[in-house]
Motif scaffolding. Structure first.
Motif, PDB file in Angstrom:
ATOM      1  N   ALA A 252       1.038   2.389   3.899  1.00  0.00           N
ATOM      2  CA  ALA A 252       0.058   3.446   3.659  1.00  0.00           C
ATOM      3  C   ALA A 252       0.352   4.683   4.501  1.00  0.00           C
ATOM      4  N   ILE A 253      -0.048   5.840   3.976  1.00  0.00           N
ATOM      5  CA  ILE A 253      -0.018   7.098   4.722  1.00  0.00           C
ATOM      6  C   ILE A 253      -1.347   7.196   5.472  1.00  0.00           C
ATOM      7  N   THR A 254      -1.307   7.494   6.774  1.00  0.00           N
ATOM      8  CA  THR A 254      -2.550   7.536   7.556  1.00  0.00           C
ATOM      9  C   THR A 254      -2.815   8.915   8.161  1.00  0.00           C
ATOM     10  N   ALA A 255      -2.083   9.941   7.678  1.00  0.00           N
ATOM     11  CA  ALA A 255      -2.283  11.298   8.191  1.00  0.00           C
ATOM     12  C   ALA A 255      -3.739  11.709   8.004  1.00  0.00           C
ATOM     13  N   GLY A 256      -4.305  12.345   9.022  1.00  0.00           N
ATOM     14  CA  GLY A 256      -5.714  12.748   8.947  1.00  0.00           C
ATOM     15  C   GLY A 256      -6.646  11.748   9.603  1.00  0.00           C
ATOM     16  N   SER A 257      -6.087  10.598  10.003  1.00  0.00           N
ATOM     17  CA  SER A 257      -6.918   9.634  10.746  1.00  0.00           C
ATOM     18  C   SER A 257      -7.405  10.297  12.025  1.00  0.00           C
ATOM     19  N   GLN A 258      -8.598   9.908  12.483  1.00  0.00           N
ATOM     20  CA  GLN A 258      -9.190  10.652  13.595  1.00  0.00           C
ATOM     21  C   GLN A 258      -9.874   9.743  14.612  1.00  0.00           C
ATOM     22  N   PHE A 259      -9.948  10.262  15.835  1.00  0.00           N
ATOM     23  CA  PHE A 259     -10.649   9.616  16.943  1.00  0.00           C
ATOM     24  C   PHE A 259     -10.121   8.203  17.189  1.00  0.00           C
ATOM     25  N   LEU A 260      -8.781   8.083  17.099  1.00  0.00           N
ATOM     26  CA  LEU A 260      -8.133   6.783  17.309  1.00  0.00           C
ATOM     27  C   LEU A 260      -7.945   6.481  18.791  1.00  0.00           C
ATOM     28  N   GLU A 261      -7.928   7.540  19.617  1.00  0.00           N
ATOM     29  CA  GLU A 261      -7.703   7.353  21.048  1.00  0.00           C
ATOM     30  C   GLU A 261      -8.945   6.758  21.708  1.00  0.00           C
ATOM     31  N   PRO A 262      -8.790   5.680  22.483  1.00  0.00           N
ATOM     32  CA  PRO A 262      -9.953   5.109  23.167  1.00  0.00           C
ATOM     33  C   PRO A 262     -10.555   6.114  24.155  1.00  0.00           C
ATOM     34  N   ASP A 263     -11.842   6.311  24.093  1.00  0.00           N
ATOM     35  CA  ASP A 263     -12.546   7.202  25.018  1.00  0.00           C
ATOM     36  C   ASP A 263     -13.984   6.712  25.134  1.00  0.00           C
TER      37      ASP A 263
ATOM     38  N   LEU B  74       0.832  -1.213   0.000  1.00  0.00           N
ATOM     39  CA  LEU B  74       0.000   0.000   0.000  1.00  0.00           C
ATOM     40  C   LEU B  74       0.868   1.265   0.000  1.00  0.00           C
ATOM     41  N   ASP B  75       2.134   1.113  -0.378  1.00  0.00           N
ATOM     42  CA  ASP B  75       3.070   2.243  -0.391  1.00  0.00           C
ATOM     43  C   ASP B  75       2.503   3.382  -1.238  1.00  0.00           C
ATOM     44  N   GLY B  76       2.378   4.556  -0.622  1.00  0.00           N
ATOM     45  CA  GLY B  76       1.872   5.725  -1.358  1.00  0.00           C
ATOM     46  C   GLY B  76       0.367   5.927  -1.254  1.00  0.00           C
ATOM     47  N   PHE B  77      -0.379   4.900  -0.886  1.00  0.00           N
ATOM     48  CA  PHE B  77      -1.824   5.063  -0.685  1.00  0.00           C
ATOM     49  C   PHE B  77      -2.061   5.902   0.577  1.00  0.00           C
ATOM     50  N   HIS B  78      -3.003   6.814   0.490  1.00  0.00           N
ATOM     51  CA  HIS B  78      -3.373   7.627   1.653  1.00  0.00           C
ATOM     52  C   HIS B  78      -4.723   7.111   2.158  1.00  0.00           C
ATOM     53  N   ILE B  79      -4.689   6.462   3.297  1.00  0.00           N
ATOM     54  CA  ILE B  79      -5.902   5.832   3.840  1.00  0.00           C
ATOM     55  C   ILE B  79      -6.143   6.331   5.264  1.00  0.00           C
TER      56      ILE B  79
ATOM     57  N   ASP C 255      -7.141   8.567  -0.459  1.00  0.00           N
ATOM     58  CA  ASP C 255      -7.612   7.561  -1.418  1.00  0.00           C
ATOM     59  C   ASP C 255      -8.815   6.793  -0.876  1.00  0.00           C
ATOM     60  N   LEU C 256      -8.843   6.607   0.439  1.00  0.00           N
ATOM     61  CA  LEU C 256      -9.890   5.775   1.037  1.00  0.00           C
ATOM     62  C   LEU C 256     -10.050   6.148   2.506  1.00  0.00           C
ATOM     63  N   GLY C 257     -11.277   6.037   2.992  1.00  0.00           N
ATOM     64  CA  GLY C 257     -11.542   6.196   4.416  1.00  0.00           C
ATOM     65  C   GLY C 257     -12.153   4.924   4.955  1.00  0.00           C
ATOM     66  N   ILE C 258     -11.779   4.553   6.181  1.00  0.00           N
ATOM     67  CA  ILE C 258     -12.290   3.336   6.814  1.00  0.00           C
ATOM     68  C   ILE C 258     -12.854   3.718   8.180  1.00  0.00           C
ATOM     69  N   ILE C 259     -14.048   3.232   8.498  1.00  0.00           N
ATOM     70  CA  ILE C 259     -14.664   3.520   9.792  1.00  0.00           C
ATOM     71  C   ILE C 259     -15.107   2.218  10.454  1.00  0.00           C
ATOM     72  N   PHE C 260     -14.895   2.132  11.770  1.00  0.00           N
ATOM     73  CA  PHE C 260     -15.259   0.937  12.537  1.00  0.00           C
ATOM     74  C   PHE C 260     -16.293   1.277  13.606  1.00  0.00           C
ATOM     75  N   ASP C 261     -17.016   0.249  14.036  1.00  0.00           N
ATOM     76  CA  ASP C 261     -17.841   0.428  15.229  1.00  0.00           C
ATOM     77  C   ASP C 261     -16.950   0.215  16.455  1.00  0.00           C
ATOM     78  N   THR C 262     -17.539   0.288  17.640  1.00  0.00           N
ATOM     79  CA  THR C 262     -16.761   0.308  18.889  1.00  0.00           C
ATOM     80  C   THR C 262     -15.848  -0.895  19.044  1.00  0.00           C
ATOM     81  N   ASP C 263     -16.359  -2.097  18.731  1.00  0.00           N
ATOM     82  CA  ASP C 263     -15.575  -3.312  18.990  1.00  0.00           C
ATOM     83  C   ASP C 263     -15.053  -3.963  17.717  1.00  0.00           C
ATOM     84  N   VAL C 264     -15.148  -3.260  16.591  1.00  0.00           N
ATOM     85  CA  VAL C 264     -14.504  -3.611  15.317  1.00  0.00           C
ATOM     86  C   VAL C 264     -15.088  -4.866  14.660  1.00  0.00           C
ATOM     87  N   ASP C 265     -16.306  -5.245  15.001  1.00  0.00           N
ATOM     88  CA  ASP C 265     -16.898  -6.344  14.230  1.00  0.00           C
ATOM     89  C   ASP C 265     -17.752  -5.814  13.076  1.00  0.00           C
ATOM     90  N   ARG C 266     -17.862  -4.463  12.969  1.00  0.00           N
ATOM     91  CA  ARG C 266     -18.555  -3.866  11.833  1.00  0.00           C
ATOM     92  C   ARG C 266     -17.689  -2.754  11.240  1.00  0.00           C
TER      93      ARG C 266
END
Length: 541
Positions: free
Chosen positions: A241-252, A214-219, A281-292
């Motif tokens: 992959a480049i992940t700059a701009g990822s958000q709300f990664l901190e558990p809260d 995924l070298d060069g992909f911005h996800i 290039d792509l955005g990925i979103i998960f639910d709280t426990d990552v099964d969705r």
């Protein structure tokens, strides 16, 4: 263990209706005080009793193998009650004489995987696993999901465990309860490193064993402050992959930014905006426990619900031509046409509930009807190749595999390789879900259950449709009443757990949807215990 600090305080022991904690194949309750009208039901003693009951259930299941002590892994999502419940679960397991392995912050899919992994260094495989989570529910809730190497437990197993827990709790009531210190049998392990390593290997393999496919992909990843933040640094960055701009990664566990739920409009708007702002290039979103999970392409087009099912179907049918795709009951007619006419597969629309959908796919395979994908519009998706585990991270890995293999074959247009796969999906111009609540205290119920009342409503609607030439019942339907008419369709069904009849309508226009809504309104108007205010408002001129 943190529980030792609370050893001097003895939690109150109230009478508890354990069976009310069942939520299908999960257990859920209120773990934190502070919300009016929602008293705490998952206390430490209740939790300890449930864990001890699971241990007893597991001992019964595994009694053929008594050559060693059984082991149970425990993980949790980011909820504020996680630590307290993890300690109570640990005590319950240890009190039954089983070894406890704490994983700390983890994902639901990882917990199931820990029953399959063979690695002595990580004390795997475990005999059973418990995930402490309540998915996308509010901060004050929590609950439990249980696994063995055969998969997630079903409704019957959960009922059995809760009945055992009630008996254990009655002993607490009779003999008194005290919070004891941690057992010597407790170990702590960083199992998430094993799980993430397997995800990374899967993408590398799909790209022909390239180290950084995924070298060069911005996800961008949006974890919604749940447990999915690991995916950015531990999976995507390892793949280049480049992940700059990822958000709300901190558990809260207060979920300050948005509900971690791929079905939530605010959540999808947040990840879409992040993709556009960062030109990703792509955005990925998960639910709280990552099964969705769900995704967003570089143009901001959402790849969730019917579109995610269509995309996964396209990927799976390339690998397994002609296979059957099992979905829940609220998928669109356009999706059926896409799977069957465009992709050459078979669409088997079944009941709502991720466990229902997965179990149906397993059943089809057992009777010789090949199925490789079971997926709900909610974002739960399970593949045969991945042990029928509903794993949001693995679903996204399948998308990453597609990106990586396209890049390896010389294609350089990013997420367009994904959206091209679903370009011909016919989507309804208008879609709505209306919830018709059943008043359980209304005299119309005559002391019966809301479920019985709901079934009578559905039967009456069924009869009403039969006499209307403008409407046509679906020839094959496993849940509720599904009807075509006015260029679209509606489905009225009974909720899995709540006293509600959800009504889904999809049509070419709002006007056509109102016509279908009027048909339903006319059929159910005599049922006084049914709150039709949402429907009445919708059909008003």
């Amino acid at each position: 263990m943190a529980a030792a600090s609370s050893a001097t305080t003895v939690p109150s022991l109230d009478k508890v209706d354990f069976l009310k904690l069942q939520n299908g194949s999960d257990i859920r309750g209120v773990a934190v005080a502070g919300v009016e009208g929602e008293p705490v039901s998952l206390t430490e003693p209740v939790t300890e009793a449930i864990a001890a009951a699971f241990a007893a259930w597991l001992l019964d299941k595994k009694k053929a193998d008594t050559s060693r002590q059984l082991r149970v892994s425990i993980g949790h999502d980011s909820r504020i009650s996680a630590q307290l419940l993890q300690d109570a679960v640990s005590r319950g397991i240890a009190s039954a004489g089983l070894d406890v392995v704490q994983y700390g912050l983890a994902s639901t899919p990882a917990m199931f995987n820990s029953t399959l992994t063979k690695d002595d260094a990580f004390l795997c495989p475990v005999d059973g696993a418990i995930m402490i989570t309540a998915s996308h529910l509010p901060y004050n809730r929590n609950g439990f999901k249980f696994f063995t190497n055969a998969g997630g437990l079903g409704k019957t197993d959960i009922k059995d465990i809760l009945e055992r827990a009630a008996n254990i709790y009655s002993i607490f009531l009779a003999e008194g309860y005290s919070v004891k210190k941690a057992s010597a049998s407790l170990k702590k392990v960083d199992y998430m490193s094993v799980y993430t390593s397997d995800l990374v290997k899967a993408v590398r393999k799909a790209a022909g064993n390239i180290e950084k496919p995924l070298d060069g992909f911005h996800i961008i990843v949006d974890a919604g402050n749940g447990a999915g933040g690991f995916f950015a640094a531990k999976v995507l960055e390892h793949l280049g992959a480049i992940t700059a701009g990822s958000q709300f990664l901190e558990p809260d566990g207060m979920f300050p930014n948005h509900i971690p739920n791929p079905e939530d409009k605010a959540a999808m708007k947040a990840i879409t905006q992040a993709v556009l702002d960062n030109k990703a290039d792509l955005g990925i979103i998960f639910d709280t426990d990552v099964d969705r999970s769900a995704a967003v392409d570089s143009t901001g087009r959402e790849l969730n619900r019917n579109r995610l099912i269509a995309l996964m179907s396209a990927i799976v049918l390339e690998e397994h031509p002609g296979t059957t795709i099992v979905t829940d009951s609220v998928t669109s007619d356009g999706l059926t046409s896409f799977i069957e006419k465009k992709l050459g597969g078979k669409h088997h629309r079944f009941k709502r509930g991720y466990k229902n959908v997965i179990d149906e796919a397993i059943r089809l395979n057992s009777v010789g009807k090949e199925s490789h994908l079971a997926i709900e519009t909610s974002g739960h998706g399970a593949l045969k190749e991945n042990h029928w585990l509903d794993d949001g991270a693995y679903l996204m890995v399948k998308l990453l595999n597609k990106l990586a293999s396209a890049r390896a074959s010389g294609r350089g247009d990013g997420s367009k390789v994904l959206t091209d796969l679903v370009d011909s999906l016919e989507e309804p111009a208008f879609a709505v879900e209306l919830r018709l609540k059943i008043n359980q205290s209304h005299p119309d119920l005559k002391g019966g259950s809301f479920r019985d009342y709901g079934e009578v409503v559905l039967k009456h609607l069924d009869n009403h449709i039969a006499s209307d030439p403008k409407l046509q019942k679906a020839p094959v339907n496993y849940e509720g009443v599904r009807v075509s008419g006015y260029g679209g369709w509606f489905l009225l069904r009974l909720s899995l757990h709540d006293p509600v009849l959800p009504l889904n309508i999809e049509t070419p226009s709002h006007e056509d949807a109102v016509k279908l809504g009027l048909e339903v309104a006319a059929a159910v108007k005599e049922f006084q215990a049914l709150d039709t205010s949402a429907l009445d408002k919708f059909v008003q001129p």
